[in-house]
Design an enzyme around this catalytic site. Structure first.
Site, PDB file in Angstrom:
ATOM      1  CE1 TYR A 269      -3.678   2.523   0.509  1.00 12.47           C
ATOM      2  CE2 TYR A 269      -2.454   3.298   2.424  1.00 12.47           C
ATOM      3  CZ  TYR A 269      -3.481   3.466   1.509  1.00 12.47           C
ATOM      4  OH  TYR A 269      -4.298   4.567   1.605  1.00 12.47           O
TER       5      TYR A 269
ATOM      6  CG  ASP B  95       5.725   3.667   1.103  1.00 13.23           C
ATOM      7  OD1 ASP B  95       5.987   4.339   2.129  1.00 13.23           O
ATOM      8  OD2 ASP B  95       4.573   3.559   0.636  1.00 13.23           O
TER       9      ASP B  95
ATOM     10  CE  LYS C 157       0.672   4.932   8.362  1.00 15.10           C
ATOM     11  NZ  LYS C 157       0.697   4.137   7.169  1.00 15.10           N
TER      12      LYS C 157
HETATM   13  C1  PLP Z   1       0.125   4.615   5.748  1.00 13.17           C
HETATM   14  C2  PLP Z   1       0.927   4.373   4.549  1.00 13.17           C
HETATM   15  C3  PLP Z   1       0.908   5.250   3.446  1.00 13.17           C
HETATM   16  C4  PLP Z   1      -0.061   6.397   3.348  1.00 13.17           C
HETATM   17  O1  PLP Z   1       0.131   7.352   4.342  1.00 13.17           O
HETATM   18  P1  PLP Z   1      -1.096   8.319   4.729  1.00 13.17           P
HETATM   19  O2  PLP Z   1      -0.470   9.288   5.686  1.00 13.17           O
HETATM   20  O3  PLP Z   1      -2.151   7.457   5.326  1.00 13.17           O
HETATM   21  O4  PLP Z   1      -1.548   8.987   3.469  1.00 13.17           O
HETATM   22  C5  PLP Z   1       1.801   5.043   2.418  1.00 13.17           C
HETATM   23  N1  PLP Z   1       2.651   4.009   2.445  1.00 13.17           N
HETATM   24  C6  PLP Z   1       2.686   3.137   3.468  1.00 13.17           C
HETATM   25  C7  PLP Z   1       3.678   2.019   3.450  1.00 13.17           C
HETATM   26  C8  PLP Z   1       1.809   3.282   4.537  1.00 13.17           C
HETATM   27  O5  PLP Z   1       1.819   2.380   5.528  1.00 13.17           O
END
Ligand code: PLP
Length: 425
Positions: free
Chosen positions: A144, A239, A267
């Site tokens: 994701y 990511d 995060k």
């Molecule tokens: C949470 C997440 C996102 C998206 O971040 P948001 O702040 O919710 O837009 C992108 N990549 C990874 C791996 C994530 O866990």
């Protein structure tokens, strides 16, 4: 457990907010319950509006590595608030945070601050395309990267086709430049790279997949991605929105010893405030406006309050390198409790754990990609979720999310949680 106030608020919220929530997983849909409305949280505990208190392993989906409302972070934020909430002009704190990020992750020579992980990934991809002059992005099934149009995809019907939208409202033309390979499957990557040798701008990967439960990269998978992207002139984007500052200050790139070209963060980097970042090699990041031709901007980017929360969080982590060993030890203890439950009850349970991230899948396993993760018995997960809640433990309301251990979880709370895990109806 009385949840009448949460239920009443949910009823009313559904009239004014789609599904009653501002992010879908919060609706508790996959566990067939009504969501808890939270009143406050401190340390490892979260308390709902009915006054029920739980040991929290959601930790706001990852930011809460220090637990909730760490006094030092709160104090810094309160002090920052009195100086104004936003200026739309540069501040010293943005520089400080950029330096802290670079110190933790030397591959991030230059960094831009943005407001969400979605925005960080979307921007990194634009920069990768601008830098390489290529259009295709290769991502992995089950990883994701936020909800930008080009990434809301599922693999096409035949292998080796480009992706099709996985959400309403996304035109097929927006996903035709997205290729989908299988996590931990080198051949699937090699085939796509061979098929589009001069067209892939970047391979983007969650170095530890943590949005299909937790799935570890197999030995050699990340080095292979490093190698094949170099070979084909594509960029490698890690990511690290979840893994950054979670697997260690240096994230997955330090943990696995791989240097990506670009990194996305979110995060933890915002310390609980809406902030994220993307960065990488200086020559790549110099593609970004106003230096280069790739446009990217944000009214609230580098917001002083969010930046303050991020800096305070990273400085605490820097001062306490021992936290990482402690949270890993606690996650291992929880993983062991799940395995013990499997042995005792005969249920099919497979546990993946790395650092303070773990996930118990209700399947015999092994779980190494999207298909083996989704083989889980989600009904068994829903039952487990309800039992945990009744015993005062708040875990993710979905099988396909990580369990996050924070520095605020005490050994006593971990043991209480192990007992709850073993308490099967
Ligand atoms: C949470 C997440 C996102 C998206 O971040 P948001 O702040 O919710 O837009 C992108 N990549 C990874 C791996 C994530 O866990």
């Amino acid at each position: 457990m009385n949840t009448s106030k949460s239920e009443a608020l949910f009823e009313k919220s559904r009239k004014r907010i789609p599904g009653g929530v501002n992010s879908p997983v919060r609706a508790f849909g996959s566990v067939g319950r009504s969501p808890l409305f939270i009143d406050h949280a401190r340390g490892s505990h979260i308390t709902d509006v009915d006054g029920n208190t739980f040991i929290d392993y959601v930790c706001s989906w990852g930011p809460g590595i220090l637990g909730h409302a760490h006094p030092e972070v709160i104090e810094a934020v309160q002090a920052a608030c009195t100086k104004g909430l936003t200026y739309g002009a540069p501040t010293k704190k943005e520089l400080l945070l950029a330096e802290l990020i670079h110190e933790a992750m030397p591959s991030v020579e230059k960094v831009r601050l943005v407001s969400s992980g979605t925005e960080a990934v979307m921007s990194a991809i634009r920069v990768a395309r601008g830098y390489t002059g290529r259009d295709f992005i290769l991502k992995f099934k089950g990883n994701y990267h936020g909800h930008s149009d080009g990434l809301l995809v599922k693999a096409g019907s035949a292998a080796l086709t480009t992706a099709v939208p996985d959400s309403g409202g996304v035109p097929a033309s927006y996903t035709k430049n997205t290729l989908v390979a299988l996590y931990n499957d080198r051949d699937s990557v090699r085939e796509l790279m061979e098929r589009y040798p001069d067209q892939v701008a970047a391979v983007i990967v969650e170095p530890v997949a943590a949005n299909m439960g937790v799935v570890l990269p197999e030995e050699g998978f990340l080095p292979f991605l490093r190698e094949i992207t170099r070979q084909y002139g594509a960029l490698l984007i890690f990511d690290e929105v979840i893994t950054g500052f979670r697997l260690g200050m240096g994230g997955a790139q330090e943990y696995f010893g791989i240097k990506p070209d670009m990194t996305t963060l979110g995060k933890i980097v915002g310390g609980g405030m809406p902030m994220a970042a993307y960065g990488g090699r200086a020559e790549i990041m110099d593609m970004v406006s106003p230096v280069g031709p790739v446009y990217q901007a944000g009214t609230l980017s580098g917001n002083p309050i969010a930046t303050t929360a991020g800096i305070a969080t990273l400085e605490i982590l820097k001062r306490h390198p021992e936290y990482y060993g402690e949270i890993e030890r606690k996650a291992k203890r929880l993983a062991e409790a799940f395995r013990e439950r499997g042995r005792k009850t005969g249920e099919a349970i497979w546990v993946n754990q790395v650092g303070s991230l773990l996930c118990a899948f209700f399947t015999a396993g092994p779980v190494q990609d999207y298909d083996s993760a989704t083989a889980s018995d989600t009904k068994a997960y829903a039952e487990y979720f309800g039992r945990m809640l009744e015993q005062g433990v708040y875990v993710a309301p979905s099988q396909f999310e990580a369990m996050f251990v924070s520095a605020a979880h005490t050994d006593e709370e971990i043991e209480k949680t192990c007992k709850a895990i073993l308490e099967k109806v």
